[in-house]
Design an enzyme around this catalytic site. Structure first.
Site, mmCIF file in Angstrom:
data_model
loop_
_atom_site.group_PDB
_atom_site.id
_atom_site.type_symbol
_atom_site.label_atom_id
_atom_site.label_comp_id
_atom_site.label_asym_id
_atom_site.label_seq_id
_atom_site.Cartn_x
_atom_site.Cartn_y
_atom_site.Cartn_z
ATOM 1 N N HIS A 149 3.396 83.287 67.746
ATOM 2 C CA HIS A 149 3.605 82.054 68.508
ATOM 3 C C HIS A 149 2.311 81.613 69.181
ATOM 4 O O HIS A 149 1.359 82.377 69.297
ATOM 5 C CB HIS A 149 4.688 82.254 69.585
ATOM 6 C CG HIS A 149 4.310 83.269 70.633
ATOM 7 N ND1 HIS A 149 4.375 84.620 70.407
ATOM 8 C CD2 HIS A 149 3.855 83.117 71.900
ATOM 9 C CE1 HIS A 149 3.972 85.268 71.485
ATOM 10 N NE2 HIS A 149 3.637 84.377 72.417
ATOM 11 N N ARG A 185 -0.842 88.747 83.373
ATOM 12 C CA ARG A 185 -1.033 87.534 82.586
ATOM 13 C C ARG A 185 -1.247 86.324 83.478
ATOM 14 O O ARG A 185 -0.508 86.109 84.446
ATOM 15 C CB ARG A 185 0.239 87.330 81.772
ATOM 16 C CG ARG A 185 0.315 86.100 80.911
ATOM 17 C CD ARG A 185 1.736 86.088 80.354
ATOM 18 N NE ARG A 185 1.903 85.303 79.160
ATOM 19 C CZ ARG A 185 2.335 84.038 79.164
ATOM 20 N NH1 ARG A 185 2.601 83.429 80.288
ATOM 21 N NH2 ARG A 185 2.514 83.415 78.017
HETATM 22 C C1 OGA Z 1 1.894 86.639 76.135
HETATM 23 C C2 OGA Z 1 2.097 87.480 74.962
HETATM 24 C C3 OGA Z 1 1.048 89.449 74.052
HETATM 25 C C4 OGA Z 1 0.890 90.894 74.367
HETATM 26 O O1 OGA Z 1 1.627 87.195 77.206
HETATM 27 O O2 OGA Z 1 1.961 85.408 76.009
HETATM 28 O O3 OGA Z 1 2.517 87.000 73.943
HETATM 29 O O4 OGA Z 1 0.101 91.531 73.667
HETATM 30 N N1 OGA Z 1 1.693 88.765 75.096
HETATM 31 O O5 OGA Z 1 1.531 91.384 75.307
HETATM 32 MN MN MN Z 2 2.499 84.760 74.145
#
Ligand code: OGA
Ligand code: MN
Length: 275
Positions: free
Chosen positions: A100, A266
């Site tokens: 995605h 994040r």
């Molecule tokens: C996100 C995701 C990827 C991961 O934080 O958007 O898709 O490696 N994470 O955790």
């Molecule tokens: Mn993601």
């Protein structure tokens, strides 16, 4: 890239740059500009050995863009802009566990996402990325012409994706559904390069078409857009910070580390309306 003021190595021919020996807590303006240039060229930057507090992660994010709030999962206490992405040792499902680009169901999806690795399994838990610029470039002229006028309908409620976050959502947000219509081919606002902008996680159909009518062409695009030659694979270490360009790349977190805990912090950066 040879013109950058820090040590760097390409991860694959078309996407990904690993950067070592750079402390993101002490970036000056010239170095920040070089980081931006590298980001625009390579879509995915992998900064090794970062020793950052949450405040410092937010400060770095603010040097690059404007931190956003993720609608689905609650942020860290005191840092609503930092979303903890955690898979516990006993859990089976990983967050975002399919190909995605982030939150394309929003009207203004984030231009970038950065993850800082806090806890990583002994092996596994890598993240894959695929250049949607390379994917677009590899299409035939006929396909490019056919896609040019099309828009995609993107929804937050495709079944496979809701499953990957169902245990993690904020109370009321679980019931909300977001939908947005975006061009199937977008033009990067900084580089002018075109990129495919449908994804298997969120795109449900072409605008003006039924799901059934859209399915065959979408299925082709979803296969094409993640071909191995458009990909790179990032192996994390604690203190690795990866920043990716959602306008130019897709990502896929590999779910191969059951029995081990993984924790990432994040931050997403606000993006423009897709054009
Ligand atoms: C996100 C995701 C990827 C991961 O934080 O958007 O898709 O490696 N994470 O955790
Ligand atoms: Mn993601």
């Amino acid at each position: 890239m040879s013109n950058l003021p820090f040590a760097n190595d390409a991860i694959s021919p078309c996407i990904g740059l690993e950067i070592t020996g750079l402390d993101l807590n002490t970036l000056d303006d010239d170095t920040t500009a070089a980081v931006r240039q590298a980001f625009n060229d390579r879509h995915v930057l992998v900064f090794r050995d970062q020793d950052m507090t949450p405040e410092q992660q937010v400060r770095f994010a603010e040097r690059i863009g404007e931190p956003d709030i993720y609608p689905m999962v609650r942020g860290l206490d005191g840092f609503p802009m930092i979303t903890p992405i955690v898979k516990e040792a006993h859990e089976q499902v990983n967050f975002g566990g399919l190909w995605h680009s982030d939150t394309t169901y929003l009207e203004k999806p984030p231009m970038a996402t950065m993850l800082l690795a806090r806890e990583i399994p002994p092996v596994g838990g890598d993240t894959m990325f695929a250049s949607q610029v390379a994917a677009y470039d590899a299409l035939s002229d006929g396909m490019k012409a056919m896609l040019a006028p099309l828009k995609g309908v993107n929804s937050s409620s495709k079944a496979d994706v809701t499953r990957t976050r169902e245990d993690r959502v904020k109370g009321d947000e679980a019931k909300k559904s977001f939908d947005s219509v975006h061009p199937v081919v977008r033009t990067h606002p900084e580089t002018g390069r075109k990129a495919l902008y449908v994804n298997v996680g969120h795109t449900v159909r072409f605008d003006g078409f039924t799901e059934e009518e859209s399915a065959p062409l979408l299925a082709y695009l979803h296969r094409h857009q993640i071909r191995e030659e458009f990909q790179c694979r990032v192996r994390w270490r604690p203190g690795t910070l990866v920043m990716w360009d959602n306008r130019a790349a897709q990502h896929y977190p590999v779910n191969d580390y059951h029995g081990h805990r993984r924790e990432m912090h994040r931050i997403t950066l606000k993006g423009d309306r897709v054009a």
